[in-house]
Design an enzyme around this catalytic site. Structure first.
Site, PDB file in Angstrom:
ATOM      1  N   SER A  18       0.882  -1.353  -0.051  1.00  0.00           N
ATOM      2  CA  SER A  18       0.045   0.228   0.012  1.00  0.00           C
ATOM      3  C   SER A  18       0.881   1.317   0.139  1.00  0.00           C
ATOM      4  O   SER A  18       0.220   2.221  -0.350  1.00  0.00           O
ATOM      5  CB  SER A  18      -1.133  -0.018   1.162  1.00  0.00           C
ATOM      6  OG  SER A  18      -0.183  -0.157   2.355  1.00  0.00           O
ATOM      7  N   LYS A  41     -11.944  -0.316   0.797  1.00  0.00           N
ATOM      8  CA  LYS A  41     -11.148   0.419  -0.057  1.00  0.00           C
ATOM      9  C   LYS A  41     -12.010   0.612  -1.331  1.00  0.00           C
ATOM     10  O   LYS A  41     -12.950   1.435  -1.303  1.00  0.00           O
ATOM     11  CB  LYS A  41      -9.864  -0.084  -0.071  1.00  0.00           C
ATOM     12  CG  LYS A  41      -9.063   0.188   1.483  1.00  0.00           C
ATOM     13  CD  LYS A  41      -8.010  -0.311   1.242  1.00  0.00           C
ATOM     14  CE  LYS A  41      -7.246   0.075   2.834  1.00  0.00           C
ATOM     15  NZ  LYS A  41      -6.533  -0.797   3.443  1.00  0.00           N
ATOM     16  N   HIS A  67      -5.371  -3.652  -1.123  1.00  0.00           N
ATOM     17  CA  HIS A  67      -5.394  -2.816  -2.224  1.00  0.00           C
ATOM     18  C   HIS A  67      -5.438  -3.134  -3.614  1.00  0.00           C
ATOM     19  O   HIS A  67      -5.099  -2.620  -4.525  1.00  0.00           O
ATOM     20  CB  HIS A  67      -3.936  -2.010  -1.903  1.00  0.00           C
ATOM     21  CG  HIS A  67      -3.947  -1.062  -0.815  1.00  0.00           C
ATOM     22  ND1 HIS A  67      -4.518   0.304  -1.055  1.00  0.00           N
ATOM     23  CD2 HIS A  67      -3.782  -1.199   0.598  1.00  0.00           C
ATOM     24  CE1 HIS A  67      -4.485   0.980   0.252  1.00  0.00           C
ATOM     25  NE2 HIS A  67      -4.025  -0.049   1.160  1.00  0.00           N
TER      26      HIS A  67
HETATM   27  C1  LIG Z   1      -6.178  -1.177   4.969  1.00  0.00           C
HETATM   28  C2  LIG Z   1      -5.640  -2.440   5.055  1.00  0.00           C
HETATM   29  C3  LIG Z   1      -6.002  -3.572   5.723  1.00  0.00           C
HETATM   30  C4  LIG Z   1      -7.305  -3.279   6.775  1.00  0.00           C
HETATM   31  O1  LIG Z   1      -8.458  -3.204   6.076  1.00  0.00           O
HETATM   32  P1  LIG Z   1      -9.834  -2.148   6.729  1.00  0.00           P
HETATM   33  O2  LIG Z   1     -10.899  -2.717   6.315  1.00  0.00           O
HETATM   34  O3  LIG Z   1      -9.745  -0.843   6.558  1.00  0.00           O
HETATM   35  O4  LIG Z   1      -9.779  -2.786   8.261  1.00  0.00           O
HETATM   36  C5  LIG Z   1      -5.619  -4.770   5.923  1.00  0.00           C
HETATM   37  N1  LIG Z   1      -4.592  -5.080   4.815  1.00  0.00           N
HETATM   38  C6  LIG Z   1      -4.141  -4.150   4.091  1.00  0.00           C
HETATM   39  C7  LIG Z   1      -2.881  -4.513   3.451  1.00  0.00           C
HETATM   40  C8  LIG Z   1      -4.593  -2.749   4.102  1.00  0.00           C
HETATM   41  O5  LIG Z   1      -4.010  -1.872   3.422  1.00  0.00           O
END
Ligand SMILES: *Cc1c(COP(=O)(O)O)cnc(C)c1O
Length: 396
Positions: free
Chosen positions: A186, A244, A214
């Site tokens: 990310s 996301k 992502h």
């Molecule tokens: C954002 C993210 C998460 C967490 O996801 P949420 O639904 O926001 O709790 C987990 N793993 C990665 C790689 C992320 O970028």
């Protein structure tokens, strides 16, 4: 000697972060998190959300969410295993499985909570986990919670992974061994080398776990990084988030039916924490439906991502080795990165600085997340602001 009071601990710790330029001030967005946002009454082009496809404010999602509130209320009412499993959760899980090309799926309240849940449901203190050094915090915490031995391998270094897998097997100390990686990293936007990871996993009988937070909605024409490489049958855990690109909230694991059945009876956040609301469940289902029907939003996201990357490169910024729309502008010094972001804000662009501990020390950056909802005019305006501030600060 007396012990430290909470107050002195907090004051010292916060002061220390401030002195090192690592203290993050949190801004409230006044209204929706779209391509243009308002903060402190100021209108800004938003290059900081993870709302890759603009679905967080999509009318079609809002419509089904409102209808679900009318038919099902605002809350699930209980944990999934008592009577909080609504028909809407089952529909969502079926849809995720179809989207990911797996036998089944399980949904959780967030991606973070999903990693807490799923890793420790399968791994324990007699096991080992090979973990990429740039894996997300929720993977690291999920691994720690499992009590398995964590063996870090250098970021995307397949020789290092192979060596460490071989050593772990040869030691004879572990019952099970897992390899775990982000699908898309990310902070840099690079993609995990899944074909090589699968090859190593097959050679050493490793369990495979890909966190594609992502990647979903972004890579593989929207279906994610595992699909991008055509490895749906080779990855045991396809973990992802609904928060996301999907635009709502929640997390999931997609995989074989026996894995999902096991997670439903053993993963603690599923057993002991209430499920996502009816509106969340149906909005996520709708978003996935839209992605399965058309790749239009996905194509627009990549077009915008490439446009912004080219524009920033042309004016002389280092954008690292991103292979996705995630566009870091690497500045290095933490304080300079924060100052840069502050000047962008004053000039009407919202792009947050990301510094240690989110990224390694000395790699402070401003990270840009163009979305399908941005117009070319917004991107041109952002690039012009980057040029102005970059020259002013002597960065380009
Ligand atoms: C954002 C993210 C998460 C967490 O996801 P949420 O639904 O926001 O709790 C987990 N793993 C990665 C790689 C992320 O970028």
């Amino acid at each position: 000697m007396t012990s430290k009071t909470l107050d002195s601990f907090l004051n010292d710790s916060i002061l220390d972060l401030k002195e090192r330029g690592l203290y993050n001030e949190i801004d409230a967005v006044e209204g929706a998190n779209g391509p243009v946002i308002q903060i402190q009454g100021k209108e800004l082009i938003n290059l900081s959300s993870n709302n890759y496809l603009g679905l967080a404010t999509d009318e079609r999602l809002k419509h089904v969410a409102k209808a679900a509130i009318e038919s099902h209320g605002v809350g699930a009412g209980a944990v999934r295993t008592i009577n909080g499993t609504l028909d809407l959760h089952i529909t969502l899980e079926d849809k995720i499985a179809a989207f990911k090309g797996t036998e089944a799926a399980i949904s959780y309240q967030s991606g973070f909570n999903c990693n807490m849940a799923a890793i420790s449901a399968v791994m324990d203190k007699h096991d080992a986990i090979l973990s990429d050094s740039l894996n997300h915090a929720s993977i690291i915490d999920g691994c720690r919670l499992s009590k398995a031995k964590i063996i870090r391998f250098e970021h995307s270094d397949m020789d290092d992974l192979r060596t460490k897998a071989k050593e772990a097997v040869a030691s004879g100390q572990y019952n099970k061994i897992m390899v775990i990686t982000d699908g898309v990293f990310s902070m840099d936007g690079d993609i995990a080398k899944l074909p090589e990871i699968v090859e190593i996993a097959e050679a050493y009988d490793l369990i495979t776990y890909v966190d594609d937070a992502h990647g979903s909605g972004v890579t593989g024409k929207g279906a994610g990084t595992v699909k991008h490489f055509g490895l749906q049958d080779k990855i045991d855990f396809q973990m992802g988030t609904l928060s996301k690109a999907i635009g709502v909230v929640g997390g999931y694991v997609a995989g074989k039916a026996n894995l999902i059945n096991w997670l439903k009876v053993s993963s603690r956040p599923f057993l002991f924490s209430t499920a996502v609301s009816p509106a969340d469940a149906i909005a996520s289902t709708k978003a996935i439906e839209l992605l399965m029907e058309s790749t239009e939003l996905n194509e627009r996201l990549w077009e915008n991502g490439n446009y912004l990357k080219e524009g920033l490169k042309k004016i002389g910024f280092s954008i690292g080795n991103s292979e996705t729309p995630i566009t870091p502008c690497i500045i290095g010094d933490e304080k300079a990165a924060q100052q840069f972001s502050k000047r962008l804000f004053e000039e009407g662009v919202y792009a947050k600085s990301i510094v240690f501990p989110t990224v390694p020390r000395g790699t402070g950056r401003v990270r840009n997340m163009p979305t399908a909802a941005h117009t070319k005019e917004m991107l041109d305006e952002s690039i012009a602001v980057y040029e102005k501030v970059g020259k002013e600060m002597g960065l380009i």
